[in-house]
Scaffold this motif. Sequence first.
Motif, mmCIF file in Angstrom:
data_model
loop_
_atom_site.group_PDB
_atom_site.id
_atom_site.type_symbol
_atom_site.label_atom_id
_atom_site.label_comp_id
_atom_site.label_asym_id
_atom_site.label_seq_id
_atom_site.Cartn_x
_atom_site.Cartn_y
_atom_site.Cartn_z
ATOM 1 N N GLU A 50 0.843 -1.184 0.000
ATOM 2 C CA GLU A 50 0.000 0.000 0.000
ATOM 3 C C GLU A 50 0.882 1.238 0.000
ATOM 4 O O GLU A 50 1.802 1.367 0.800
ATOM 5 C CB GLU A 50 -0.896 0.001 1.239
ATOM 6 C CG GLU A 50 -1.843 1.170 1.297
ATOM 7 C CD GLU A 50 -2.702 1.149 2.545
ATOM 8 O OE1 GLU A 50 -3.185 2.232 2.928
ATOM 9 O OE2 GLU A 50 -2.869 0.079 3.140
ATOM 10 N N ARG A 51 0.618 2.151 -0.896
ATOM 11 C CA ARG A 51 1.403 3.375 -1.019
ATOM 12 C C ARG A 51 0.665 4.524 -0.353
ATOM 13 O O ARG A 51 -0.556 4.584 -0.354
ATOM 14 C CB ARG A 51 1.634 3.725 -2.490
ATOM 15 C CG ARG A 51 2.119 2.568 -3.315
ATOM 16 C CD ARG A 51 3.576 2.559 -3.413
ATOM 17 N NE ARG A 51 4.010 1.409 -4.220
ATOM 18 C CZ ARG A 51 5.241 1.030 -4.277
ATOM 19 N NH1 ARG A 51 6.155 1.673 -3.618
ATOM 20 N NH2 ARG A 51 5.572 -0.009 -5.005
ATOM 21 N N GLN A 52 1.430 5.445 0.232
ATOM 22 C CA GLN A 52 0.846 6.634 0.840
ATOM 23 C C GLN A 52 1.652 7.854 0.428
ATOM 24 O O GLN A 52 2.829 7.745 0.076
ATOM 25 C CB GLN A 52 0.840 6.513 2.357
ATOM 26 C CG GLN A 52 -0.075 5.432 2.864
ATOM 27 C CD GLN A 52 -0.142 5.407 4.383
ATOM 28 O OE1 GLN A 52 0.530 6.163 5.062
ATOM 29 N NE2 GLN A 52 -0.953 4.526 4.906
ATOM 30 N N LEU A 53 1.037 9.000 0.486
ATOM 31 C CA LEU A 53 1.721 10.240 0.146
ATOM 32 C C LEU A 53 2.816 10.531 1.166
ATOM 33 O O LEU A 53 2.629 10.336 2.364
ATOM 34 C CB LEU A 53 0.736 11.408 0.116
ATOM 35 C CG LEU A 53 -0.371 11.337 -0.936
ATOM 36 C CD1 LEU A 53 -1.356 12.488 -0.725
ATOM 37 C CD2 LEU A 53 0.231 11.404 -2.331
ATOM 38 N N VAL A 54 3.949 11.014 0.674
ATOM 39 C CA VAL A 54 5.062 11.346 1.558
ATOM 40 C C VAL A 54 4.645 12.445 2.531
ATOM 41 O O VAL A 54 5.014 12.420 3.703
ATOM 42 C CB VAL A 54 6.294 11.787 0.729
ATOM 43 C CG1 VAL A 54 7.391 12.313 1.628
ATOM 44 C CG2 VAL A 54 6.788 10.642 -0.121
ATOM 45 N N SER A 55 3.856 13.402 2.067
ATOM 46 C CA SER A 55 3.428 14.494 2.938
ATOM 47 C C SER A 55 2.632 13.975 4.135
ATOM 48 O O SER A 55 2.790 14.461 5.258
ATOM 49 C CB SER A 55 2.599 15.518 2.153
ATOM 50 O OG SER A 55 1.484 14.878 1.553
ATOM 51 N N LYS A 56 1.794 12.968 3.920
ATOM 52 C CA LYS A 56 1.009 12.391 5.015
ATOM 53 C C LYS A 56 1.904 11.597 5.959
ATOM 54 O O LYS A 56 1.812 11.713 7.183
ATOM 55 C CB LYS A 56 -0.094 11.499 4.460
ATOM 56 C CG LYS A 56 -0.954 10.880 5.535
ATOM 57 C CD LYS A 56 -2.009 9.976 4.967
ATOM 58 C CE LYS A 56 -2.792 9.332 6.105
ATOM 59 N NZ LYS A 56 -3.643 8.265 5.655
ATOM 60 N N CYS A 57 2.763 10.753 5.395
ATOM 61 C CA CYS A 57 3.648 9.918 6.210
ATOM 62 C C CYS A 57 4.608 10.760 7.040
ATOM 63 O O CYS A 57 4.841 10.478 8.207
ATOM 64 C CB CYS A 57 4.452 8.974 5.322
ATOM 65 S SG CYS A 57 3.460 7.747 4.496
#
Length: 94
Positions: A50-57
Amino acid sequence: MTSVCKTSSANGVPFFSPHQKMPVINIEDLTEKDKLKMEVEQLKKEVKMERQLVSKCSEEIKNYIEENSGEDPLVKGIPEDKNPFKEKGGCVIA
């Protein structure tokens, strides 16, 4: 002689028990076909992640660090009485 590695019936992936070490593979000894097979297997694993936005992480990581910084020995230090690495004595050269 019994096999060190068992294959799971689900996907043919080798199964190693916790006390067994994975075999070491020298990439230079593999054929080009074997190298490409390994790359395809790795890409199949990565595509399922599952991929997530770097800004969120990065925001979540920042919040975690700020919440736990009071307990972090690298930030607040280790009390002298609990420091296993403190010098027990000195050496004087005269």
